[in-house]
Design a protein around this motif. Structure first.
Motif, mmCIF file in Angstrom:
data_model
loop_
_atom_site.group_PDB
_atom_site.id
_atom_site.type_symbol
_atom_site.label_atom_id
_atom_site.label_comp_id
_atom_site.label_asym_id
_atom_site.label_seq_id
_atom_site.Cartn_x
_atom_site.Cartn_y
_atom_site.Cartn_z
ATOM 1 N N GLN A 418 0.694 -1.272 0.113
ATOM 2 C CA GLN A 418 0.086 0.056 0.122
ATOM 3 C C GLN A 418 0.901 1.359 -0.013
ATOM 4 N N TYR A 419 0.280 2.340 -0.382
ATOM 5 C CA TYR A 419 1.084 3.611 -0.306
ATOM 6 C C TYR A 419 1.623 3.994 0.800
ATOM 7 N N SER A 420 2.662 4.310 1.096
ATOM 8 C CA SER A 420 3.570 4.577 2.268
ATOM 9 C C SER A 420 4.910 5.655 1.950
ATOM 10 N N THR A 421 4.956 6.404 2.848
ATOM 11 C CA THR A 421 6.140 7.286 2.731
ATOM 12 C C THR A 421 7.440 6.780 3.623
ATOM 13 N N ASP A 422 7.315 5.836 4.190
ATOM 14 C CA ASP A 422 8.294 5.047 5.106
ATOM 15 C C ASP A 422 9.336 4.773 4.009
ATOM 16 N N PRO A 423 10.650 4.812 4.429
ATOM 17 C CA PRO A 423 11.757 4.626 3.454
ATOM 18 C C PRO A 423 11.950 2.884 3.872
ATOM 19 N N LYS A 424 11.353 2.473 4.829
ATOM 20 C CA LYS A 424 11.546 1.094 4.866
ATOM 21 C C LYS A 424 10.649 0.129 4.290
ATOM 22 N N SER A 425 9.463 0.812 3.799
ATOM 23 C CA SER A 425 8.356 -0.250 3.590
ATOM 24 C C SER A 425 8.627 -0.525 2.169
ATOM 25 N N ALA A 426 7.814 -1.532 1.680
ATOM 26 C CA ALA A 426 8.054 -2.624 0.212
ATOM 27 C C ALA A 426 7.537 -1.366 -0.698
ATOM 28 N N PHE A 427 6.733 -0.490 -0.398
ATOM 29 C CA PHE A 427 6.092 0.307 -1.436
ATOM 30 C C PHE A 427 7.364 1.402 -2.184
ATOM 31 N N VAL A 428 8.249 1.888 -1.114
ATOM 32 C CA VAL A 428 9.201 2.628 -1.453
ATOM 33 C C VAL A 428 10.347 1.783 -2.204
ATOM 34 N N ALA A 429 10.472 0.567 -1.530
ATOM 35 C CA ALA A 429 11.470 -0.303 -2.105
ATOM 36 C C ALA A 429 10.996 -0.439 -3.640
ATOM 37 N N LEU A 430 9.666 -0.733 -3.881
ATOM 38 C CA LEU A 430 9.439 -1.168 -5.299
ATOM 39 C C LEU A 430 9.295 0.195 -6.154
ATOM 40 N N LYS A 431 9.010 1.295 -5.561
ATOM 41 C CA LYS A 431 9.108 2.391 -6.423
ATOM 42 C C LYS A 431 10.331 3.015 -6.826
ATOM 43 N N SER A 432 11.352 2.697 -6.004
ATOM 44 C CA SER A 432 12.703 2.953 -6.474
ATOM 45 C C SER A 432 13.129 2.264 -7.767
ATOM 46 N N GLN A 433 12.560 1.007 -7.931
ATOM 47 C CA GLN A 433 13.041 0.320 -9.058
ATOM 48 C C GLN A 433 12.489 0.920 -10.509
ATOM 49 N N HIS A 434 13.491 1.475 -11.205
ATOM 50 C CA HIS A 434 12.681 1.771 -12.561
ATOM 51 C C HIS A 434 12.330 0.962 -13.577
ATOM 52 N N ARG A 435 11.113 0.871 -13.982
ATOM 53 C CA ARG A 435 10.938 -0.106 -15.060
ATOM 54 C C ARG A 435 10.000 0.283 -15.972
ATOM 55 N N SER A 436 9.745 -0.089 -16.914
ATOM 56 C CA SER A 436 8.842 0.270 -17.956
ATOM 57 C C SER A 436 7.399 -0.203 -17.937
ATOM 58 N N LEU A 437 7.569 -1.139 -16.984
ATOM 59 C CA LEU A 437 6.018 -1.814 -16.913
ATOM 60 C C LEU A 437 5.175 -1.167 -15.906
ATOM 61 N N VAL A 438 3.935 -0.777 -16.206
ATOM 62 C CA VAL A 438 2.953 -0.125 -15.149
ATOM 63 C C VAL A 438 2.482 -1.024 -14.186
ATOM 64 N N THR A 439 2.801 -0.740 -13.027
ATOM 65 C CA THR A 439 2.404 -1.395 -11.549
ATOM 66 C C THR A 439 1.698 -0.695 -10.862
ATOM 67 N N GLY A 440 1.165 -1.354 -9.680
ATOM 68 C CA GLY A 440 0.592 -0.713 -8.660
ATOM 69 C C GLY A 440 1.408 0.419 -7.918
ATOM 70 N N THR A 441 2.661 0.076 -8.005
ATOM 71 C CA THR A 441 3.618 1.038 -7.239
ATOM 72 C C THR A 441 4.350 1.942 -8.369
ATOM 73 N N ASN A 442 4.292 1.714 -9.550
ATOM 74 C CA ASN A 442 4.863 2.257 -10.521
ATOM 75 C C ASN A 442 3.959 2.832 -11.593
ATOM 76 N N ILE A 443 3.792 4.117 -11.523
ATOM 77 C CA ILE A 443 2.979 4.750 -12.508
ATOM 78 C C ILE A 443 3.750 5.556 -13.364
ATOM 79 N N THR A 444 4.985 5.764 -13.275
ATOM 80 C CA THR A 444 5.678 6.832 -14.072
ATOM 81 C C THR A 444 5.600 6.498 -15.462
ATOM 82 N N PRO A 445 5.730 5.289 -15.998
ATOM 83 C CA PRO A 445 5.599 5.231 -17.578
ATOM 84 C C PRO A 445 4.279 5.770 -18.247
#
Length: 767
Positions: A418-445
């Motif tokens: 789930q959305y979280s600003t905690d640097p230790k959370s899985a959301f932040v860890a997944l968001k930091s991984q740059h990918r071209s696939l749209v996922t629940g944590t990566n909406i940058t593409p």
């Protein structure tokens, strides 16, 4: 309960009965009583010679005494009374009820006188009769006496038993007093035994944490150690390693604790590394097969089935690899992806991030042909049928893809970040991984491709797309049930808007404000207030003001009300730049003297902005549902409380300010940042201040003209001046008669105030 001898009241019963049956009765035929006790008087009773004068009695005579019978043997002493009572009731004669006799029968009842020659009865016969009649009661007396003797015996036995028990109690007390010290010694020995046993258990447990090192080292360094990750024993290894690490960390003073702690941590890292290698190998094997099949087909449904259904089936075919991966992930994150903050969190979190990265790399590789085709279709559709339509279709497709990927990720890793600003959370860890696939944590593409296409569109298209996205996904209908897909889309929409599209839209608004308001080229004809076309007030307004109103409407339609309040930088800039443009136009009007009243010009355009703010409910200001009555609402707050007297007090629209009061020293003015004045940081306050100043200047100047005309100081007469004022107000406010009436009323009030001030010779200072 009693012995048989207790009931043998007549010991020689059988012998005497036989003797009595063998000897004939000399005097009468009465049988000997069976309950007769042996005594000395019985011998005399048996002699019939002394009872010769007693007449014979028939056995059937009802007045004869009852024959003795043997009483039933009692079960117990408590039953004895019942037996005696029954015997008495049987022996008592029953009363016979006869018929009533007549008076003639009484003579039959008269007893005849005894004959004179009957010899007199001696006393010996009367005693025998009395004794014979008391045989039954003598039996009872003997039985009670025997019972009394038996009870006395029982009491004596009970007293003897009590004495024995008392002796035993005294003996036990003496033994207890003598063995107290022995018992204390035994208790001490038992306590010592328990202490030693506990100590031995603790020592054995502590030795286990030391002895487990060799066992786990051999298992993890064995040639086939990689197969452990696909077995249930891997979970046990991880649990034991965690326990050993926790023990060594909690007891740093133990011998070689630091050394053992380092070795256990190294073994834990090695075990997790074996898990990473096995999972990556499994992913590579499945990805190679899936990507080959996806590239070989062009069917959308077949690609979807391969990318999700077949991929999940092949990856989950292992025996315990995926369950072990899920256990490791859950040791670092909970179900919502938040950090567990355990003692080995860093080690497990590092392994979890490596597993995530390997997984998404495989997914990007497998779905790359599908994503490339979707992006190319979006670009083609945006240039063909329209940017807005293509963007909507692309957003829907990306949201569906993201939901499918999130569902697959949840099944494999057993978490749903789930959305979280905690640097230790899985959301932040997944968001930091740059990918071209749209996922629940990566909406940058999706944001990147939308912005690339929208840059070529206009501001209206961007506002339409942002408004559609907000109404379609961010706002939930009350009559609809929220499904998992709807919830997922709402989360994606919130992040897409707040992180990307709102900032992108604000930048477009700022560019449009600078181009159409701040740096707009104004023609001389735009500085005049011409006649209104079709009765519309905005038709003869200042062009930058009309554009500012259009921008306010567009911003309100595209954004939620929370972004349209006073803290909105876009609304603030629109009002600020519009006021600055009006000031520049006012200066040009004053310098060119083109016949336009500069104060009326400001009032018309400022009122237009104020009415629009009230209509859109921007700035927490509510308005009526009717149109073009906003000036009347403002006027009710501007008009003096006493229209007939001196203007000693004024109502205010905003606390601390008044449209009718003269400018106060130090009053912040929009656009004025010099001379110690601080620029007002509220668009509504800036607008109100400028409107107050313009109304005050306009009414004061025209009130002076009216007074001069009345005093015949000008060449024009009063009627012509009023006709000119009416034409100017009607041209400026053609469809707003209320505004015209209120301005004329204000001019009359101000004119009266000036005349009264001139009569007194004082200068009216209005505060």
């Amino acid at each position: 309960m009693y012995e048989d001898s207790w009931y043998s009241f007549v010991p020689d019963f059988q012998q005497k009965r036989a003797a009595a049956q063998g000897a004939p009765a000399p005097g009468h035929r009465r049988k000997e009583s069976l309950l007769q006790q042996p005594n000395g008087v019985a011998d005399h009773v048996d002699g019939a010679d002394s009872l010769a004068a007693v007449p014979e009695e028939d056995q059937d005579d009802p007045n004869s005494p009852p024959s003795a019978t043997l009483a039933r043997r009692a079960k117990s002493y408590s039953d004895f009374y019942d037996i005696v009572k029954a015997e008495i009731s049987k022996s008592s004669p029953k009363k016979k009820r006869g018929r009533r006799r007549g008076p003639g029968t009484w003579e039959a009842l008269a007893l005849p006188d005894p004959p004179a020659d009957l010899p007199p009865q001696d006393d010996f016969g009367g005693d025998n009769l009395l004794l014979a009649s008391q045989q039954e009661y003598q039996l009872y007396h003997d039985q009670l006496a025997m019972t009394e003797r038996h009870l006395g015996t029982l009491i004596e036995d009970a007293n003897s038993a009590l004495k024995v028990l008392e002796t035993l109690c005294q003996s036990f007390r003496a033994v207890e007093d003598q063995t107290k010290s022995f018992q204390a010694q035994c208790d001490d020995l038992l306590s010592e035994q328990k202490r030693l046993q506990t100590l031995a258990d603790e020592v054995g447990t502590d030795l286990y944490y030391y002895g487990y090192l060799d066992t786990v080292t051999r298992r993890l360094n064995a040639p086939g150690a990689a197969r452990l990750v696909d077995d249930d024993s891997f979970e046990e290894i991880l649990a034991n390693l965690e326990s050993c690490i926790a023990f060594m960390s909690a007891n740093p003073s133990y011998r070689d604790a630091e050394s053992y702690l380092a070795r256990y941590q190294a073994l834990l890292t090695k075990a997790l590394h074996l898990l990473e290698v096995s999972f990556t190998s499994r992913l590579d094997k499945v990805s190679a097969e899936i990507s080959r099949q996806i590239a070989a087909t062009q069917s959308e449904s077949a690609r979807h089935a391969l990318a999700y259904g077949r991929f999940e089936e092949m990856l989950m075919e292992s025996y315990a690899l995926i369950p072990n991966v899920q256990r490791v992930i859950r040791k670092a994150y909970d179900q919502r992806g938040l950090a567990t903050n355990g003692p080995n969190f860093d080690t497990f979190a590092n392994t979890a991030n490596n597993l995530f990265q390997a997984y998404w790399a495989a997914r990007d590789h497998d779905l790359k042909p599908i994503t490339m085709q979707e992006q190319q279709s979006f670009k083609t559709e945006a240039t063909g049928s329209g940017i807005e339509t293509g963007a909507r279709n692309f957003i829907k497709l990306c949201f569906e893809r993201s939901y499918n990927e999130s569902s697959l990720f949840r099944k494999i890793f057993s978490i749903e970040p789930q959305y979280s600003t905690d640097p230790k959370s899985a959301f932040v860890a997944l968001k930091s991984q740059h990918r071209s696939l749209v996922t629940g944590t990566n909406i940058t593409p999706v944001a990147t491709h939308l912005q690339l296409v929208l840059q070529n569109g206009d501001l209206q298209t961007i506002c339409n797309l942002v408004g559609w996205l907000t109404n379609e996904y961010a706002l939930l209908e009350y009559d609809e049930d929220e499904t998992p897909f709807t919830s997922h889309c709402r989360d994606l929409t919130a992040r897409l808007l707040t992180e990307h599209l709102w900032t992108f839209t604000d930048a477009f608004f700022e560019a449009e404000i600078a181009q159409s308001i701040s740096r707009a080229v104004v023609q001389p004809e735009a500085l005049k207030i011409g006649p209104a076309a079709n009765g519309e007030t905005s038709s003869n307004a200042f062009p930058p003001t009309k554009r500012a109103v259009e921008l306010l409407v567009m911003f309100d339609q595209a954004m939620p009300k929370e972004r349209c309040q006073r803290n909105s930088p876009v609304v603030f800039k629109i009002i600020k730049e519009s006021i600055a443009a009006l000031h520049r136009a006012e200066a040009r009007i004053k310098s060119s003297k083109n016949g336009t009243d500069p104060d009326l010009f400001m009032i018309k355009n400022l009122l237009m902005l104020k009415n629009e703010l009230l209509s859109l409910e921007i700035g927490d200001i509510r308005s009526s549902d009717q149109g073009n009555i906003h000036f009347g609402q403002i006027w009710e707050t501007l008009r003096p409380q006493n229209l007939m007297g001196l203007l000693s007090s004024f109502s205010t629209y905003i606390p601390g300010s008044s449209y009718w009061s003269s400018p106060r020293t130090g009053t912040p003015v929009a656009g004025d940042s010099g001379n110690g004045h601080v620029e007002v940081q509220d668009a509504s306050e800036q607008l109100d201040e400028q409107l107050r100043q313009s109304i005050y200047a306009f009414t004061r100047r025209w009130a002076g003209l009216v007074n001069d005309a009345r005093a015949k100081k000008l060449g024009k007469n009063l009627a012509k001046l009023e006709r000119e004022l009416d034409e100017m107000l009607e041209r400026a406010f053609a469809s707003q008669p209320e505004v015209v009436a209120k301005l004329k009323e204000a001019i009359q009030i101000e004119a009266q105030a000036q005349m009264q001030g001139d009569k007194k010779g004082n200068v009216v200072t209005r505060v």
